[in-house]
Scaffold this motif. Structure first.
Motif, mmCIF file in Angstrom:
data_model
loop_
_atom_site.group_PDB
_atom_site.id
_atom_site.type_symbol
_atom_site.label_atom_id
_atom_site.label_comp_id
_atom_site.label_asym_id
_atom_site.label_seq_id
_atom_site.Cartn_x
_atom_site.Cartn_y
_atom_site.Cartn_z
ATOM 1 N N SER B 363 0.776 -1.274 0.130
ATOM 2 C CA SER B 363 0.032 0.126 0.045
ATOM 3 C C SER B 363 0.874 1.209 0.098
ATOM 4 O O SER B 363 0.680 2.277 -0.545
ATOM 5 C CB SER B 363 -1.107 -0.041 1.272
ATOM 6 O OG SER B 363 -1.867 -0.865 1.177
ATOM 7 N N PHE B 370 -2.180 4.032 -7.513
ATOM 8 C CA PHE B 370 -3.325 3.244 -7.527
ATOM 9 C C PHE B 370 -4.272 3.359 -8.798
ATOM 10 O O PHE B 370 -4.749 2.306 -9.202
ATOM 11 C CB PHE B 370 -4.043 3.026 -6.189
ATOM 12 C CG PHE B 370 -3.698 2.220 -4.928
ATOM 13 C CD1 PHE B 370 -3.433 0.918 -5.103
ATOM 14 C CD2 PHE B 370 -3.134 2.919 -3.713
ATOM 15 C CE1 PHE B 370 -3.060 0.278 -3.978
ATOM 16 C CE2 PHE B 370 -2.450 2.077 -2.861
ATOM 17 C CZ PHE B 370 -2.526 0.605 -3.057
ATOM 18 N N GLN B 371 -4.397 4.154 -9.045
ATOM 19 C CA GLN B 371 -5.410 4.576 -10.345
ATOM 20 C C GLN B 371 -4.721 3.853 -11.405
ATOM 21 O O GLN B 371 -5.687 3.325 -12.206
ATOM 22 C CB GLN B 371 -5.446 6.231 -10.727
ATOM 23 C CG GLN B 371 -6.895 6.610 -10.837
ATOM 24 C CD GLN B 371 -7.504 7.391 -9.610
ATOM 25 O OE1 GLN B 371 -6.625 8.453 -8.805
ATOM 26 N NE2 GLN B 371 -8.631 7.195 -8.789
ATOM 27 N N SER B 374 -5.588 0.263 -11.461
ATOM 28 C CA SER B 374 -6.984 -0.376 -11.461
ATOM 29 C C SER B 374 -7.536 -0.545 -12.759
ATOM 30 O O SER B 374 -7.282 0.391 -13.735
ATOM 31 C CB SER B 374 -7.744 0.208 -10.333
ATOM 32 O OG SER B 374 -7.262 1.692 -10.256
ATOM 33 N N GLY B 377 -12.547 0.081 -11.743
ATOM 34 C CA GLY B 377 -12.457 0.716 -10.514
ATOM 35 C C GLY B 377 -12.090 -0.361 -9.419
ATOM 36 O O GLY B 377 -11.738 0.087 -8.118
ATOM 37 N N LEU B 378 -11.269 -1.666 -9.703
ATOM 38 C CA LEU B 378 -10.831 -2.297 -8.908
ATOM 39 C C LEU B 378 -9.411 -2.617 -9.219
ATOM 40 O O LEU B 378 -8.852 -2.485 -10.165
ATOM 41 C CB LEU B 378 -11.341 -3.791 -9.162
ATOM 42 C CG LEU B 378 -12.896 -3.997 -8.682
ATOM 43 C CD1 LEU B 378 -13.295 -5.606 -8.678
ATOM 44 C CD2 LEU B 378 -13.183 -3.522 -7.329
ATOM 45 N N VAL B 379 -8.514 -2.617 -7.860
ATOM 46 C CA VAL B 379 -6.987 -2.705 -8.359
ATOM 47 C C VAL B 379 -6.711 -3.978 -8.634
ATOM 48 O O VAL B 379 -7.242 -4.972 -8.227
ATOM 49 C CB VAL B 379 -6.297 -2.485 -6.621
ATOM 50 C CG1 VAL B 379 -4.874 -2.414 -6.805
ATOM 51 C CG2 VAL B 379 -6.821 -1.038 -6.271
ATOM 52 N N THR B 381 -4.577 -6.577 -8.175
ATOM 53 C CA THR B 381 -3.724 -6.881 -7.106
ATOM 54 C C THR B 381 -2.754 -7.725 -7.222
ATOM 55 O O THR B 381 -1.447 -7.459 -7.120
ATOM 56 C CB THR B 381 -4.717 -7.624 -5.951
ATOM 57 O OG1 THR B 381 -5.743 -6.904 -5.865
ATOM 58 C CG2 THR B 381 -4.029 -7.782 -4.633
ATOM 59 N N GLN B 382 -2.916 -8.697 -8.299
ATOM 60 C CA GLN B 382 -1.894 -9.625 -8.585
ATOM 61 C C GLN B 382 -0.684 -8.861 -9.474
ATOM 62 O O GLN B 382 0.389 -9.195 -9.086
ATOM 63 C CB GLN B 382 -2.678 -10.741 -9.498
ATOM 64 C CG GLN B 382 -3.502 -11.863 -8.891
ATOM 65 C CD GLN B 382 -2.903 -12.543 -7.820
ATOM 66 O OE1 GLN B 382 -1.769 -12.930 -7.802
ATOM 67 N NE2 GLN B 382 -3.481 -12.422 -6.735
ATOM 68 N N ARG B 385 1.118 -6.697 -7.073
ATOM 69 C CA ARG B 385 2.121 -7.061 -6.068
ATOM 70 C C ARG B 385 3.297 -7.808 -6.950
ATOM 71 O O ARG B 385 4.533 -7.760 -6.234
ATOM 72 C CB ARG B 385 1.175 -8.347 -5.509
ATOM 73 C CG ARG B 385 0.045 -7.869 -4.593
ATOM 74 C CD ARG B 385 -0.607 -9.177 -4.068
ATOM 75 N NE ARG B 385 -0.071 -10.049 -3.306
ATOM 76 C CZ ARG B 385 0.351 -9.787 -2.005
ATOM 77 N NH1 ARG B 385 -0.199 -8.575 -1.419
ATOM 78 N NH2 ARG B 385 0.887 -10.850 -1.327
#
Ligand SMILES: Nc1ncnc2c1ncn2[C@@H]1O[C@H](COP(=O)(O)OP(=O)(O)OP(=O)(O)O)[C@@H](O)[C@H]1O
Ligand SMILES: [Mg+2]
Lengths: 323, 511
Positions: B363, B370-371, B374, B377-379, B381-382, B385
């Protein structure tokens, strides 16, 4: 601390995380259930358990919004009056013959507008959230009273009330609605940029600003969501009672803050859990339900609520240990 | 190479050491921070504690001073067993820790801060200000008589605040004083002053522990050094017969090749600053930054270096001047807007402006991005990371656990993570304010290489640094600030320490 030792269960691409802190809240809830189950045969029946969830649903709804605001480093004391204002306006629309759908949209819009007011004052007015929402607490309440002249709006027709009285399997609509909201809020916090921003702004506003996080937009979003959820809580209550009083929602803010805190939100900001908050609301609901079953006087119920909140905080503090 | 022969000056002649720590162990969830560490300091000795980021230096000092409780081992002062159950208990038993982030109450005055938690009173009721001030100024007299005990602590400079902390330690009759990276934000002159203070302490027989990543300082101030690696003791050496290379070898377990400067500067002007100013802090600064260039910014503390880059990054607002990007004037009313233009700043104050302590490495590192990471609207994640994992590998984060809250990492590792944040951001112009503060010698070399990678890709970099060797190593040109003004810009060919210092001290004006 909870985040350090999350129990992560991975199934394919989906990462499901249940924080240690949420496990603690769940444990507390189970403990309360065990105690009441041993004191009352009726407590563990399916009907009563559904009852508890139904009775907790409004507080859970409001508390989810409150949690987002608290995580962002703020507080929303105005949720009760926001609910009252939306309740009286939407109830009078429905009674006056406007379409139910329109009334619901207007209710949510008013709730979100109330939140927007809070958010703008906090983000651009440079005022402290506690003071801003203390002010709007009076202001929104006054608007509700002025609008109705202080009188309740009675006779909300069943065309509206059935909306929240239908059931999905054994669950009444309010429980289903709040469950869906809980999932959405969880996704918002865990999986979207705005969720990350809310956590970051509450955790260190200056570092977030330097990193390019839209501070004002983030804070305003949290308050708008909180206002919208307070409005939804009001709709559920109006459907249940068939009436709307301008004094409705008294002390909602305290119940919602209590649920958030029991669920692990820190009033310093930057920390909190949707799962925990929902569990926290159920803890409070189960307490009240159990004590009522045992015919304990209301005064003592209040006493018990106070003890639960403080005990939860103490356990939280002690189990975190020395840092 | 084995300078490990325990010289043990601490017990020389059979004298009881001032401080002895034996078999100290300390584990945190998932990390063994210290294992079986033994450590001695003689009376009046200044003893260095060195090692890589995350080696366990701060943890050892925190165990010593009662902030953490050790899982194993014992601590003795003058041969007497100490029970460091809390910072207060440790203090009562003669041990004081000067934290890197000073723990003082800004609006209270110097005397009040010195007696914090142990005020003098009239009969246990009213605080006895007169007495506290008198005792405070006596304690300060031998260290820095210029400090006014009635001044609020926030009006003091960091160096003076440090001296107040040391005086506070003397008040409680400390026999062991530990300093965790005390010089990371001091000017050279303040460092000299601190050296004198430390000498005074040693002359009084206090055992001093000195943690620093700056080996020149270690050689100046200390007589012996204890080296830690991965929480274990590597050895104790007499500095007089240990070379810097041997020391580095002990710390990092490998040799570090010093690479020469590699220039990639082009001629295209990417960023043009003209007449930029804010109040007295920065006045009329104009310069251009080229594509692929590393521009160093040097100057004394307070010369306006940090303020200058903060203005360019939109963190503070300029009240005059213009910033142009690729020839077009831009206006950055906030860091967000500047980042939108591809201009990013690694801030100087890591704790205040850099990290979100409770949040994970992922984070923290992805915060500006982050924008970008994504979809719908969803990050993602995979993918995110994966990228974070790559970046933590490149900056050498330890432990490499990207889900751990950043506040649990050692100071230097926090700095690496924040550096990684900007290395993975999509900025064309990167400004690093004191990028290697608190970073160990090995990681420093890696970071220099990462900065070179950036400019090789055609990005442009500005590095603000108080360390001249760092400026000289990295910069294609160096801009020297003097009292808020630009004293001059030196090309690489004219760049040497004395030329830079001349500009920094006199502003290039005839004296
Ligand atoms: N409160 C804590 N909880 C968990 N782990 C910790 C905590 N404090 C330190 N650690 C871990 O212990 C190890 C040693 O850290 P420590 O801060 O002692 O390093 P250090 O030698 O001071 O490094 P630096 O030079 O970067 O300051 C690190 O791996 C760190 O992540
Ligand atoms: Mg450290």
């Amino acid at each position: 601390m909870s985040g350090a030792s999350d129990i992560a269960a991975r199934s394919g691409r989906i990462r499901l995380k249940i924080g240690l802190r949420d496990m603690g809240t769940l444990l507390g809830l189970l403990l309360i259930c065990v105690v009441f189950a041993s004191l009352s045969d009726f407590f563990l029946t399916e009907r009563n358990l559904v009852n508890i969830l139904q009775q907790s649903s409004i507080n859970a709804c409001v508390a989810i919004g409150m949690t987002l605001v608290i995580i962002s480093g703020g507080i929303d004391l105005s949720v009760g009056p926001t609910a009252a204002l939306t309740a009286v306006v939407s109830a009078s629309m429905i009674v006056g013959g406007y379409p139910v759908a329109l009334a619901i949209v207007v209710a949510l819009a008013i709730g979100m507008a109330c939140g927007l007011g809070n958010g703008l004052l906090v983000a651009y007015g440079g005022l402290q959230p506690f003071i801003v929402t203390l002010g709007t607490l009076s202001l929104y309440r006054a608007l509700a009273l002025i609008y109705t002249g202080g009188n309740p709006i009675l006779g909300v027709p069943s065309s509206f009330r059935v909306l929240f009285q239908t059931q999905v399997w054994i669950f009444p609509m309010p429980i289903v609605v709040v469950a869906v909201l809980g999932i959405l809020a969880w996704v918002l916090l865990a999986k979207t940029p705005i969720g990350e921003y809310i956590l970051a702004v509450g955790g260190n506003e200056e570092a977030s600003r330097v990193s390019g996080v839209p501070i004002a937009r983030t804070k305003i979003s949290a308050y708008v969501i909180s206002g919208g959820l307070a409005a939804l809580g009001a709709l559920i209550l109006v459907a249940r009672l068939g009436a709307a009083e301008p004094t409705l929602g008294n002390l909602w803010e305290l119940e919602a803050i209590a649920a958030s805190a029991i669920g692990g939100a820190s009033l310093m900001g930057g920390k909190g859990s949707i799962v925990g908050t929902v569990l926290g609301a159920i803890v409070l609901g189960a307490m009240r339900n159990g004590l009522t079953l045992l015919n304990v006087q209301a005064f003592y119920q209040l006493l018990a609520t106070g003890i639960i909140i403080i005990a939860a905080m103490l356990i939280d503090r002690l189990t975190r240990g020395r840092e | 190479m084995s300078p490990t022969g325990h010289t043990d000056a601490g017990t020389a002649g059979g004298a009881i050491p001032r401080l002895s720590m034996r078999g100290i162990g300390k584990a945190f969830p998932g990390v063994q921070a210290l294992r079986n560490v033994s450590f001695n300091v003689a009376r009046g000795e200044v003893h260095a504690l060195i090692g890589e980021n995350g080696a366990g230096k701060s943890s050892l000092l925190k165990v010593l001073s009662g902030v953490y409780r050790a899982d194993a081992g014992d601590i003795r002062v003058d041969g007497k067993l100490v029970d460091a159950a809390s910072p207060k208990a440790a203090r009562m038993q003669g041990i004081a820790l000067i934290h890197q982030e000073l723990q003082q109450v800004p609006h209270l005055d110097v005397a009040q801060n010195m007696f914090l938690g142990m005020p003098l009173t009239h009969g246990g009721v009213f605080t006895d200000k007169t007495q506290m001030r008198a005792r405070a100024s006596t304690a300060l007299a031998s260290l820095d008589p210029s400090i006014d005990v009635t001044a609020p602590i926030r009006t003091l400079r960091v160096a003076q605040r440090q001296i107040v902390e040391i005086a506070r330690a003397l008040l409680s009759d400390a026999r062991v004083i530990a300093m965790d990276e005390p010089t990371s934000s001091l000017t050279p002159r303040e460092f000299e002053r601190l050296t004198e203070v430390i000498a005074t302490l040693a002359a009084r027989g206090v055992g001093v522990i000195y943690v620093s990543h700056k080996l020149e300082e270690v050689y100046r101030v200390c007589t012996r050094a204890t080296v830690l690696r991965d929480g274990a003791l590597v050895g104790v050496v007499d500095l007089a017969n240990t070379t810097e290379d041997m020391l580095v070898g002990m710390m990092v377990g490998r040799t570090i090749e010093a690479r020469a400067h590699h220039g990639h500067a082009g001629t295209e002007r990417v960023l043009e600053i003209s007449g930029l100013g804010r109040g007295h802090a920065v006045r009329g600064v104009s310069f251009a930054l080229h594509r692929g260039e590393v521009l160093g910014i040097a100057g004394l503390v307070g010369a306006g270096r940090t303020e200058l880059v903060r203005l360019i990054a939109g963190v503070d607002r300029a009240d005059s001047g213009t910033v142009s990007l690729h020839g077009r004037p831009i206006r950055s009313a906030s860091p967000r807007e500047a980042i939108g233009h591809g201009i990013a700043l690694l801030p100087e104050e890591r704790k205040r402006d850099g990290i979100v302590p409770l949040r994970s490495i992922v984070s923290n590192m992805a915060l500006p991005a982050f924008q970008r990471w994504s979809r719908f609207g969803l990050v993602r994640t995979q993918a995110l990371r994966q990228r974070v994992r790559e970046m933590t590998e490149r900056v050498g984060l330890r432990p490499p656990d990207i889900d751990r809250p950043i506040r649990l990492f050692s100071g230097g590792n926090q700095q690496k993570a924040i550096l990684g944040r900007w290395l993975m951001a999509d900025a064309g112009i990167l400004m690093f304010d004191e990028p290697t503060r608190g970073i160990d010698v090995g990681a420093k070399a890696d970071i220099y290489r990462l900065i070179e990678d950036l400019v090789q890709q055609g990005k442009s970099v500005i590095v603000v640094s108080s360390e001249l060797p760092e400026i000289m190593r990295l910069s294609d040109r160096v801009l020297v600030m003097w009292r808020g003004e630009m004293a001059g810009i030196l090309e690489r060919a004219d760049m040497n320490e004395s030329a830079i210092m001349h500009l920094a001290v006199s502003g290039g004006r005839p004296q």
